[in-house]
Scaffold this active site. Structure first.
Site, PDB file in Angstrom:
ATOM      1  CG  HIS A  85      26.163  17.799 -33.224  1.00  0.00           C
ATOM      2  ND1 HIS A  85      25.550  16.695 -32.707  1.00  0.00           N
ATOM      3  CD2 HIS A  85      27.478  17.671 -32.925  1.00  0.00           C
ATOM      4  CE1 HIS A  85      26.444  15.928 -32.115  1.00  0.00           C
ATOM      5  NE2 HIS A  85      27.622  16.485 -32.234  1.00  0.00           N
TER       6      HIS A  85
HETATM    7  C1  UD1 Z   1      32.080  18.562 -30.757  1.00  0.00           C
HETATM    8  C2  UD1 Z   1      32.727  17.180 -30.936  1.00  0.00           C
HETATM    9  C3  UD1 Z   1      31.659  16.126 -31.075  1.00  0.00           C
HETATM   10  C4  UD1 Z   1      30.619  16.220 -29.971  1.00  0.00           C
HETATM   11  C5  UD1 Z   1      30.074  17.643 -29.925  1.00  0.00           C
HETATM   12  C6  UD1 Z   1      29.047  17.829 -28.818  1.00  0.00           C
HETATM   13  C7  UD1 Z   1      34.927  17.290 -32.070  1.00  0.00           C
HETATM   14  C8  UD1 Z   1      35.663  16.967 -33.321  1.00  0.00           C
HETATM   15  N1  UD1 Z   1      33.583  17.134 -32.124  1.00  0.00           N
HETATM   16  O1  UD1 Z   1      31.425  18.857 -31.994  1.00  0.00           O
HETATM   17  O2  UD1 Z   1      32.269  14.853 -31.025  1.00  0.00           O
HETATM   18  O3  UD1 Z   1      29.553  15.331 -30.248  1.00  0.00           O
HETATM   19  O4  UD1 Z   1      31.155  18.534 -29.702  1.00  0.00           O
HETATM   20  O5  UD1 Z   1      28.362  19.038 -28.946  1.00  0.00           O
HETATM   21  O6  UD1 Z   1      35.528  17.669 -31.091  1.00  0.00           O
HETATM   22  N2  UD1 Z   1      29.579  26.625 -31.136  1.00  0.00           N
HETATM   23  C9  UD1 Z   1      28.922  27.663 -30.493  1.00  0.00           C
HETATM   24  N3  UD1 Z   1      28.983  27.745 -29.139  1.00  0.00           N
HETATM   25  C10 UD1 Z   1      29.663  26.845 -28.398  1.00  0.00           C
HETATM   26  C11 UD1 Z   1      30.342  25.797 -29.054  1.00  0.00           C
HETATM   27  C12 UD1 Z   1      30.276  25.690 -30.414  1.00  0.00           C
HETATM   28  O7  UD1 Z   1      28.294  28.511 -31.125  1.00  0.00           O
HETATM   29  O8  UD1 Z   1      29.686  26.957 -27.163  1.00  0.00           O
HETATM   30  C13 UD1 Z   1      29.490  26.491 -32.604  1.00  0.00           C
HETATM   31  C14 UD1 Z   1      30.542  27.241 -33.368  1.00  0.00           C
HETATM   32  O9  UD1 Z   1      29.922  27.753 -34.504  1.00  0.00           O
HETATM   33  C15 UD1 Z   1      31.516  26.128 -33.782  1.00  0.00           C
HETATM   34  C16 UD1 Z   1      30.589  24.953 -33.969  1.00  0.00           C
HETATM   35  O10 UD1 Z   1      29.588  25.136 -32.961  1.00  0.00           O
HETATM   36  O11 UD1 Z   1      32.222  26.456 -34.926  1.00  0.00           O
HETATM   37  C17 UD1 Z   1      31.228  23.609 -33.819  1.00  0.00           C
HETATM   38  O12 UD1 Z   1      31.856  23.444 -32.543  1.00  0.00           O
HETATM   39  P1  UD1 Z   1      33.082  22.411 -32.399  1.00  0.00           P
HETATM   40  O13 UD1 Z   1      33.573  22.452 -31.034  1.00  0.00           O
HETATM   41  O14 UD1 Z   1      34.042  22.626 -33.504  1.00  0.00           O
HETATM   42  O15 UD1 Z   1      32.451  20.974 -32.684  1.00  0.00           O
HETATM   43  P2  UD1 Z   1      31.038  20.367 -32.324  1.00  0.00           P
HETATM   44  O16 UD1 Z   1      30.230  20.300 -33.554  1.00  0.00           O
HETATM   45  O17 UD1 Z   1      30.409  21.002 -31.141  1.00  0.00           O
END
Ligand code: UD1
Length: 352
Positions: free
Chosen positions: A206
């Site tokens: 991810h």
């Molecule tokens: C975040 C953390 C990472 C951690 C990870 C655990 C940062 C910079 N990164 O990354 O260190 O390892 O969480 O999972 O904070 N999304 C959903 N549903 C959700 C949450 C996210 O669909 O409940 C999708 C969305 O498309 C979003 C993408 O995931 O744009 C990324 O989510 P984001 O919180 O930006 O970062 P993570 O990749 O989850």
């Protein structure tokens, strides 16, 4: 004298796990907790299931920031957290790990002059292109209490000039959670995946560095599919990865593609897999603690001690992966699991 009130800030999946163990320890020490959820992770699989399964306390506030660019997401959190801290007036704030929620909590607390504790301080992978590395460095610079999982992490902080009095090696909440929640018998958890213990690979992917470049994401999927020709690959994809795969129309033939697994199922998959292939910091450590060798889908890892002990092997390039997975074997000595981190942290917070 009134008990010190501790605000814990969580937002993303790995933080729910660590916060659950600290919540138990704070309750046992009689320290009132104010848990604030930034809403960085918001859906049932990424958030709701964790709150239920880990019996996390009802949040004092949920900021519901959701997904956005790093700047927008962090700014929304900072604004909401400052408001919460002004209203709830905690005596100390605790942030966990390296996400945007960690950095926002750290900035809000220090600017209001509220003592800040950072759980998992001193972790470094040495790659400043990763948003997580920047979040770690900045949070450690402003935290008053730097709570390290290992002496290696404490050494990193000393090298960066952090005063020794602020650094404490307390153990690892994630390891405590893993040992508390991992099913002794993983077999019932494997049924939905159609695999047997020791006869499959468990994969997750991810990180932005792996998912945001279409060529690189395609290359990882091809490498996993090549492994899938010899043994089943259970791939529990983060929503960001699923969205990228769908958006780019990439093939996932040869993989058993699933959504995010709940916490106990993830631990059961880690325990039962022959090898775990992952770019997650948490899954790396959990698999190693449960005795499964790990191939890390990255150029570097912040768990430098797991790499030097042979539990984690780095796969800097996707074409390295099939060979590394085929040849992975567990090292002879187990991963040291250390003291109970929750009560050590609660004691430090109680002392102020
Ligand atoms: C975040 C953390 C990472 C951690 C990870 C655990 C940062 C910079 N990164 O990354 O260190 O390892 O969480 O999972 O904070 N999304 C959903 N549903 C959700 C949450 C996210 O669909 O409940 C999708 C969305 O498309 C979003 C993408 O995931 O744009 C990324 O989510 P984001 O919180 O930006 O970062 P993570 O990749 O989850």
């Amino acid at each position: 004298m009134a008990e010190r009130r501790i605000m814990t800030v969580v937002g993303a999946r790995p933080q729910f796990v660590k916060a659950a163990m600290l919540s138990r320890a704070l309750a046992a020490a009689g320290l009132p907790e104010l848990l604030v959820h930034t809403g960085q992770h918001y859906d049932e699989a990424m958030s709701g299931a964790f709150f239920r399964d880990l019996s996390l306390p009802e949040p004092a506030a949920n900021l519901q920031v959701g997904s956005a660019s790093h700047g927008v997401q962090t700014a929304r959190m900072l604004e909401g957290l400052e408001r919460c801290m002004q209203q709830l007036r905690p005596d100390a704030v605790v942030v966990f790990g390296d996400t945007n929620s960690t950095l926002a909590g750290a900035l809000a607390a220090t600017k209001l002059g509220i003592p800040l504790a950072h759980v998992e301080a001193g972790m470094r992978c040495g790659d400043r292109r990763m948003p997580e590395e920047i979040n770690r460095i900045l949070t450690d610079q402003v935290a008053d209490l730097l709570l390290c999982t290992s002496t290696a992490a404490a050494d990193n902080l000393r090298r960066e000039g952090v005063a020794a009095g602020r650094i404490h090696v307390v153990g690892d909440l994630m390891v405590d959670a893993c040992l508390a929640f991992a099913p002794a018998d993983p077999v019932p958890y494997l049924a939905p995946f159609g695999v047997s213990p020791g006869r499959f690979i468990f994969a997750t992917l991810h990180r932005a560095e792996n998912t945001d470049d279409p060529q690189r994401l395609r290359a990882w999927l091809n490498a996993l599919a090549a492994i899938g020709r010899n043994e089943p690959v259970v791939f529990c994809a983060h929503p960001r990865t699923t969205a990228r795969i769908a958006g780019l129309g990439l093939a996932t033939d040869g993989l058993r593609l699933h959504g995010p697994a709940d916490y106990r199922t993830t631990l059961a998959l880690c325990r039962a897999a022959r090898v775990v292939a992952t770019d997650s910091g948490g899954v790396q450590k959990e698999a190693a603690v449960l005795g499964t060798p790990v191939v890390v889908l990255r150029e570097r890892s912040e768990w430098t001690d797991l790499v030097s002990a042979g539990w984690c092997t780095l796969a800097p390039r996707p074409d390295h992966l099939p060979h590394l997975v085929a040849n992975s074997k567990p090292p002879s000595s187990p991963v040291p699991t250390g003291p109970d981190a929750g009560s050590a942290i609660a004691r430090l917070l109680a002392d102020g």
